[in-house]
Design an enzyme around this catalytic site. Structure first.
Site, PDB file in Angstrom:
ATOM      1  N   PRO A   1       1.052  -1.093  -0.004  1.00  0.00           N
ATOM      2  CA  PRO A   1       0.061  -0.077  -0.037  1.00  0.00           C
ATOM      3  C   PRO A   1       0.767   1.171   0.063  1.00  0.00           C
ATOM      4  O   PRO A   1       1.926   1.686   0.652  1.00  0.00           O
ATOM      5  CB  PRO A   1      -0.832  -0.185   1.260  1.00  0.00           C
ATOM      6  CG  PRO A   1      -0.049  -1.106   2.077  1.00  0.00           C
ATOM      7  CD  PRO A   1       0.833  -2.226   1.192  1.00  0.00           C
ATOM      8  N   HIS A   2       0.502   2.250  -0.958  1.00  0.00           N
ATOM      9  CA  HIS A   2       1.321   3.388  -0.891  1.00  0.00           C
ATOM     10  C   HIS A   2       0.158   4.569  -1.292  1.00  0.00           C
ATOM     11  O   HIS A   2      -0.640   4.325  -2.037  1.00  0.00           O
ATOM     12  CB  HIS A   2       2.464   3.244  -1.759  1.00  0.00           C
ATOM     13  CG  HIS A   2       1.944   2.815  -3.189  1.00  0.00           C
ATOM     14  ND1 HIS A   2       1.692   1.584  -3.611  1.00  0.00           N
ATOM     15  CD2 HIS A   2       1.904   3.569  -4.364  1.00  0.00           C
ATOM     16  CE1 HIS A   2       1.399   1.615  -4.877  1.00  0.00           C
ATOM     17  NE2 HIS A   2       1.458   2.581  -5.469  1.00  0.00           N
ATOM     18  N   GLY A   3       0.841   5.564  -0.997  1.00  0.00           N
ATOM     19  CA  GLY A   3       0.122   6.961  -1.317  1.00  0.00           C
ATOM     20  C   GLY A   3       1.076   8.182  -1.619  1.00  0.00           C
ATOM     21  O   GLY A   3       1.990   8.200  -0.801  1.00  0.00           O
TER      22      GLY A   3
END
Length: 158
Positions: free
Chosen positions: A69-71
């Protein structure tokens, strides 16, 4: 911008996660970043929103129990990495329909080009090795988690 080894060495590590769903797990990992002083408390909600927004567009889960997960967000100036190990695993939308056990959450500066893509590619190559995944799942300490990732050599500096 920090290189691959520097980002991994500064990572926050959360062992024995027990969260029941993806949103709760993301929140736990971001809260760990705040607790360990790598993310100011004022940016906690923004960071959670950035990760969940990216997850809503498409799951970052991969086969073999891995999720990345990344943002992108304005609340960080360099990549922040939080590694989580969930012994039981949770549904994170993996293409093989299997639970995810190894989570590497990344907060990426919104103003930086695509250097995080190279980081994710380097990390993914390492995590695709069964021996690395086994070492991560059995790691009793933060140091063992970092060693498991860094012990697998990879070409390239990032």
């Amino acid at each position: 911008m920090a290189n691959f080894v520097e980002v991994i060495e500064k990572s926050v590590v959360c062992l024995n996660l027990v969260d029941r769903d993806s949103q709760q797990l993301v929140t736990t990992l971001i809260e760990a970043a705040v607790t360990h002083g790598v993310l100011p408390p004022i940016h906690k909600d923004e960071a959670i929103r950035a990760i969940l927004k990216r997850e809503m567009s498409a799951s970052t889960a991969m086969p073999d129990g891995i999720a990345l997960p990344h943002g992108r967000t304005d609340c960080v100036t360099d990549i922040i990495c939080i590694i989580g190990i969930h012994p039981d695993g949770i549904d994170f939308g993996a293409p093989d329909k299997q639970p995810s056990h190894i989570f590497v959450l990344l907060l990426v500066p919104a103003t930086v080009a695509c250097n995080h893509i190279h980081f994710v590619a380097n990390l993914s190559r390492r995590l695709m090795e069964q021996s690395v995944r086994n070492d991560l799942l059995g790691a009793p300490t933060r140091e063992c988690v970092l060693q498991a990732i860094l012990s697998h050599s990879d070409e390239g500096s990032f």
